[in-house]
Design an enzyme around this catalytic site. Structure first.
Site, mmCIF file in Angstrom:
data_model
loop_
_atom_site.group_PDB
_atom_site.id
_atom_site.type_symbol
_atom_site.label_atom_id
_atom_site.label_comp_id
_atom_site.label_asym_id
_atom_site.label_seq_id
_atom_site.Cartn_x
_atom_site.Cartn_y
_atom_site.Cartn_z
ATOM 1 N N HIS A 1 93.627 -10.756 74.616
ATOM 2 C CA HIS A 1 92.216 -10.799 75.005
ATOM 3 C C HIS A 1 92.101 -11.342 76.411
ATOM 4 C CE1 HIS A 1 87.904 -11.495 74.879
ATOM 5 N NE2 HIS A 1 87.893 -10.645 73.871
ATOM 6 N N ASP B 1 89.365 -6.823 66.746
ATOM 7 C CA ASP B 1 89.628 -5.465 66.263
ATOM 8 C C ASP B 1 90.783 -5.385 65.265
ATOM 9 O OD1 ASP B 1 87.608 -4.038 67.581
ATOM 10 O OD2 ASP B 1 88.720 -4.117 69.467
#
Ligand code: SDX
Length: 371
Positions: free
Chosen positions: A257, A308
């Site tokens: 991320h 996700d």
């Protein structure tokens, strides 16, 4: 001029909507853990748009407004029937459908505050109907008419399968919607803000955002996580697949991320939800594979799962088609996009950064005969 690749660390705006600080994610000051446990998706949307959680009366009125606006012009479904249904991706359909929805809204170009808020409600209410409707149409079935007595989350699952979901299914899906609702200045939200900062309309802003969310480095990753789990197939193949992919410098979807370096707080909640649903369903194959991938990725790359990763297992167990995972993300994130669009309109300035030119130096056009 100095450039920052991918605008990493660049603070491009102020915003009072959501914050990521020390790996804690809040919406309007409330932690997402608290919201996922103590509020519903409808309450969260209200919070994002109005700055405060609703009272019981405000919530009732807001839910009624969403329910009243849930149906979509039938023309949109008729168009969908003519798309190349075998090959078209539902995110492409959604991008087109939201744009088309603007054509059918006589107030699409009105820019006063009240009209923009009404457009946010219309978009939020209708996007779930569009996604579920397309899922039915491509199976040769009729779209299911929205059920006004159900919550937003339950109604989506109902429209998808023509069956009222169990309480657990509806609750789990509702929490997933809460968790995906907003995330500071992610790529699609930034896209929406750039678009409407030209004083373009809200339909254009959300259409642009859907285009950005679709990519596998962003929202499209949840579908790719599922494809990876399918390709691996079984827990004994996890090591081979992941080590081979890393050796070949491939990105493992659902990991890493830009902002979180110590883990995405949403992933931790989604992981618990995926485990609970796996146990309840009596099939923990995907969850067990996911857990093994998580351990291996931490060991080999020091990378942790993002939102996700476990949402893929969760949506699979909820019976959602794999290529609808990203449209589901869009359904939730519409609430955040709309909040940011309203905030952008409220204190607008055109967003127009610079590029440091690194092309050829000034040169003369060679006449055609000499090229
Ligand atoms: C979302 O921004 C948001 O807030 C987004 C989001 C939201 O709610 O809106 O949180 C939702 O989009 C989640 C992210 C979904 N995408 C993926 O899961 C795709 C896989 N992940 C990556 O491609 C990547 O981690 C990103 C896109 C998420 C972040 O990209 P960055 O910040 O540009 O990081 P990078 O690609 O420059 O990676 C830095 C290093 C590299 O290694 P080195 O070249 O320095 O040796 O980490 C490695 C990368 O190769 N790396 C990975 C990896 N992610 C980063 N290596 C293998 N697999 C990965 N997934």
């Amino acid at each position: 001029m100095t450039t920052t690749r991918g605008l990493e660390g660049v603070v491009a705006t102020t915003s009072a909507i959501s914050s990521i600080k020390d790996d804690v994610l809040t919406y309007r000051g409330y932690s997402i853990q608290d919201l996922a446990e103590q509020s519903t998706f409808e309450e969260t949307i209200y919070l994002l748009w109005n700055g405060e959680l609703p009272t019981a009366d405000q919530l009732q009125a807001f839910k009624a407004e969403l329910a009243e606006n849930a149906s979509v012009p039938n023309e949109l479904f008729e168009f969908m029937k003519n798309y190349p249904l075998e090959t078209v991706h539902p995110m492409a359909v959604l991008r087109t459908a939201i744009s088309t929805l603007g054509i059918y809204d006589p107030d699409a170009e009105l820019m006063d505050k009240q009209s923009n808020k009404e457009k946010a409600i219309k978009l939020q209410a209708k996007i779930a109907t569009l996604v579920a409707g397309f899922a039915r149409i491509r199976q040769g079935l009729q779209p299911v008419v929205p059920n006004k007595s159900l919550s937003y989350a339950a109604n989506f699952l109902y429209m998808l399968k023509d069956r009222v979901p169990s309480e657990v299914e509806a609750q789990m899906f509702d929490k997933a919607l809460v968790l995906h609702a907003d995330h500071e200045l992610n790529a699609s939200t930034f896209t929406a803000r750039v678009c409407v900062a030209t004083l373009s309309d809200m339909y254009s802003g959300i259409t642009s955002a859907i285009g950005a969310l679709k990519g596998p480095l962003h929202g499209g990753a949840n579908e790719q996580v599922m494809r990876m789990l399918e390709r691996i197939g079984s827990i004994e193949w996890v090591d081979d697949y992941i080590l081979n992919a890393l050796e070949n410098k491939k990105k493992i979807m659902g990991f890493g991320h830009r902002v979180y370096k110590n883990g995405d707080p949403r992933a931790k909640i989604l992981k618990t939800m995926a485990r609970t649903l796996s146990e309840m369903s009596g099939d923990s194959r995907l969850y067990d594979m996911s857990l093994k991938i998580e351990i291996l990725m931490k060991e080999k790359k020091g990378l942790l799962p993002n939102t996700d990763f476990y949402s893929a297992t969760l949506y699979h167990i909820l019976g959602i088609d794999h290529d609808l995972f990203t449209p589901v993300f869009a359904i939730s994130r519409t609430s955040g996009w709309a909040a940011h669009i309203l905030e952008q309109y409220n204190d607008n300035r055109l967003i127009r950064p610079r590029a440091e030119y690194n092309g050829p130096r000034l040169r003369r056009v060679t006449p055609m005969a000499q090229r």
